[in-house]
Design a protein around this motif. Sequence first.
Motif, PDB file in Angstrom:
ATOM      1  N   HIS A 241      -9.488  28.781   9.841  1.00 57.35           N
ATOM      2  CA  HIS A 241     -10.035  28.229  11.084  1.00 57.35           C
ATOM      3  C   HIS A 241      -9.915  26.707  11.114  1.00 57.35           C
ATOM      4  CE1 HIS A 241     -11.934  32.233  11.055  1.00 57.35           C
ATOM      5  NE2 HIS A 241     -12.001  32.105  12.366  1.00 57.35           N
ATOM      6  N   ILE A 242      -8.955  26.186  10.383  1.00 58.19           N
ATOM      7  CA  ILE A 242      -8.818  24.735  10.275  1.00 58.19           C
ATOM      8  C   ILE A 242      -8.471  24.109  11.621  1.00 58.19           C
ATOM      9  CG2 ILE A 242      -6.338  24.555   9.770  1.00 58.19           C
ATOM     10  CD1 ILE A 242      -9.054  22.774   7.766  1.00 58.19           C
ATOM     11  N   LEU A 243      -7.832  24.883  12.510  1.00 56.02           N
ATOM     12  CA  LEU A 243      -7.490  24.349  13.835  1.00 56.02           C
ATOM     13  C   LEU A 243      -8.542  24.697  14.882  1.00 56.02           C
ATOM     14  CD1 LEU A 243      -3.615  24.788  14.163  1.00 56.02           C
ATOM     15  CD2 LEU A 243      -4.947  22.829  13.398  1.00 56.02           C
ATOM     16  N   SER A 244      -9.676  25.208  14.434  1.00 53.23           N
ATOM     17  CA  SER A 244     -10.813  25.448  15.333  1.00 53.23           C
ATOM     18  C   SER A 244     -11.950  24.550  14.860  1.00 53.23           C
ATOM     19  CB  SER A 244     -11.235  26.920  15.301  1.00 53.23           C
ATOM     20  OG  SER A 244     -10.195  27.749  15.767  1.00 53.23           O
ATOM     21  N   ALA A 245     -12.047  23.395  15.474  1.00 52.51           N
ATOM     22  CA  ALA A 245     -13.009  22.394  15.006  1.00 52.51           C
ATOM     23  C   ALA A 245     -14.380  22.544  15.638  1.00 52.51           C
ATOM     24  CB  ALA A 245     -12.463  20.985  15.279  1.00 52.51           C
ATOM     25  N   GLY A 246     -14.603  23.583  16.435  1.00 49.13           N
ATOM     26  CA  GLY A 246     -15.914  23.812  17.034  1.00 49.13           C
ATOM     27  C   GLY A 246     -15.963  23.403  18.487  1.00 49.13           C
ATOM     28  N   PHE A 247     -15.539  24.319  19.376  1.00 52.97           N
ATOM     29  CA  PHE A 247     -15.477  23.994  20.803  1.00 52.97           C
ATOM     30  C   PHE A 247     -16.846  23.654  21.370  1.00 52.97           C
ATOM     31  CE2 PHE A 247     -15.987  25.507  25.190  1.00 52.97           C
ATOM     32  CZ  PHE A 247     -15.080  24.685  25.837  1.00 52.97           C
ATOM     33  N   ASP A 248     -17.860  24.494  21.109  1.00 52.93           N
ATOM     34  CA  ASP A 248     -19.185  24.297  21.701  1.00 52.93           C
ATOM     35  C   ASP A 248     -19.739  22.920  21.359  1.00 52.93           C
ATOM     36  OD1 ASP A 248     -18.954  26.842  22.633  1.00 52.93           O
ATOM     37  OD2 ASP A 248     -20.263  27.755  21.137  1.00 52.93           O
ATOM     38  N   GLN A 249     -19.671  22.572  20.094  1.00 52.25           N
ATOM     39  CA  GLN A 249     -20.231  21.303  19.651  1.00 52.25           C
ATOM     40  C   GLN A 249     -19.526  20.121  20.299  1.00 52.25           C
ATOM     41  OE1 GLN A 249     -19.501  20.461  15.546  1.00 52.25           O
ATOM     42  NE2 GLN A 249     -21.066  18.873  15.403  1.00 52.25           N
ATOM     43  N   VAL A 250     -18.205  20.120  20.243  1.00 50.40           N
ATOM     44  CA  VAL A 250     -17.446  18.987  20.794  1.00 50.40           C
ATOM     45  C   VAL A 250     -17.595  18.917  22.308  1.00 50.40           C
ATOM     46  CG1 VAL A 250     -15.149  17.988  21.053  1.00 50.40           C
ATOM     47  CG2 VAL A 250     -15.801  19.044  18.884  1.00 50.40           C
ATOM     48  N   THR A 267     -10.758  22.062  23.278  1.00 51.28           N
ATOM     49  CA  THR A 267     -11.101  21.407  24.539  1.00 51.28           C
ATOM     50  C   THR A 267      -9.840  21.106  25.346  1.00 51.28           C
ATOM     51  OG1 THR A 267     -11.124  19.264  23.380  1.00 51.28           O
ATOM     52  CG2 THR A 267     -13.218  20.421  23.631  1.00 51.28           C
ATOM     53  N   TYR A 268      -8.722  20.865  24.660  1.00 52.69           N
ATOM     54  CA  TYR A 268      -7.447  20.648  25.361  1.00 52.69           C
ATOM     55  C   TYR A 268      -7.023  21.905  26.113  1.00 52.69           C
ATOM     56  CZ  TYR A 268      -2.463  19.777  26.047  1.00 52.69           C
ATOM     57  OH  TYR A 268      -1.206  19.638  26.602  1.00 52.69           O
ATOM     58  N   VAL A 269      -7.136  23.060  25.452  1.00 52.90           N
ATOM     59  CA  VAL A 269      -6.792  24.328  26.105  1.00 52.90           C
ATOM     60  C   VAL A 269      -7.710  24.574  27.289  1.00 52.90           C
ATOM     61  CG1 VAL A 269      -6.773  26.835  25.808  1.00 52.90           C
ATOM     62  CG2 VAL A 269      -5.788  25.361  24.043  1.00 52.90           C
ATOM     63  N   TYR A 270      -8.994  24.308  27.120  1.00 54.98           N
ATOM     64  CA  TYR A 270      -9.948  24.487  28.222  1.00 54.98           C
ATOM     65  C   TYR A 270      -9.610  23.579  29.397  1.00 54.98           C
ATOM     66  CZ  TYR A 270     -14.245  23.794  30.885  1.00 54.98           C
ATOM     67  OH  TYR A 270     -15.152  23.660  31.897  1.00 54.98           O
ATOM     68  N   ARG A 271      -9.351  22.304  29.102  1.00 56.98           N
ATOM     69  CA  ARG A 271      -9.104  21.343  30.168  1.00 56.98           C
ATOM     70  C   ARG A 271      -7.796  21.640  30.900  1.00 56.98           C
ATOM     71  NH1 ARG A 271      -9.133  17.428  27.242  1.00 56.98           N
ATOM     72  NH2 ARG A 271      -6.939  16.797  27.162  1.00 56.98           N
ATOM     73  N   VAL A 272      -6.741  21.924  30.135  1.00 58.09           N
ATOM     74  CA  VAL A 272      -5.441  22.181  30.756  1.00 58.09           C
ATOM     75  C   VAL A 272      -5.435  23.519  31.494  1.00 58.09           C
ATOM     76  CG1 VAL A 272      -3.003  22.623  30.267  1.00 58.09           C
ATOM     77  CG2 VAL A 272      -4.179  20.748  29.125  1.00 58.09           C
ATOM     78  N   GLY A 273      -6.052  24.537  30.893  1.00 57.12           N
ATOM     79  CA  GLY A 273      -6.004  25.864  31.486  1.00 57.12           C
ATOM     80  C   GLY A 273      -6.959  26.053  32.647  1.00 57.12           C
TER      81      GLY A 273
END
Length: 313
Positions: A241-250, A267-273
Amino acid sequence: MKSHKAYTLAGGMASPRQSMLWKLMIKYKYYYLLLLPGLIYFLVFKYIPMLGILIAFKDYKISLGVWDSAWSGVKWFRILFETEDFWIAFRNTIMISFYKLIFGFPAPIILALLLNEVFSNGIKRLIQTIVYFPHFLSWVVLGGMMFTLLSPSTGILALFDVQSSPVMQPEQFRSMLVWSGIWKEAGWGTIIYLAAMAGINPELYEAGRIDGANRFQLVRYVTIPSIANTIVILLILRTGHILSAGFDQVFILYNPLVYSVADILDTYVYRVGLTMGRYSLASAAGLFQSVVGLLLLLFSNWLARRMGGSGLW
């Protein structure tokens, strides 16, 4: 013998292995019934949605749907790797995850070792309740608490005449993410380690005391080696999970002032998508994140086995 086995299978008769499997399923049918809700959950929410990765290879349009949208090949991956914002998010994800791994992963181990040395059950339960409690609070609640506590006008920082909050400072934001994550999850992470320690043979401690070992030596030579396999397994899972830095927290804590150091792949995926409506590009970024995570998981497991550990499989 082979022809006879083929004949019986062709005639509808089960092989001895199939018969034994069927008998075991009947014998443990209630266990399988208990397992069924979990299997349904993973099937519905984990495996069926994997069909959505097709969006990363299509010019997806909501009006056409997944199946009728035109194929685009690896077009969106080329666009993704040429986008500067993606590499900024990738760098931030790696750095934040690395800091959390270095400082956050040992925290529950150290806390579990300390709790294991507390002889009073009442005091131990009290401490466990205190350190477990933040895990049950959502980041929405904790984020509001942190904004209030770290406010330079009304929070604790006002007592020290600090003029700006760490939440608003790019050079301090990552450190704040790491320590707030430890505060929230370190207590909950001790459960697995305490369970592993509970399974250690007490005779090992008695033998160590007879040989004159003090408490620190017992921890070093008995406790830690006994839970080493548990540590390795959890480290492998954490590496995946090294590429999952914690969406909720950030997502709760970051703001435009710290985008340059706080924007991560989630957050990039959320913002772009969802915000920009570029679903194919967001799917490509999410698929890249998942594939890299899988490769890291496989590599970590291979490395653990090469070093003499048990690994996940």
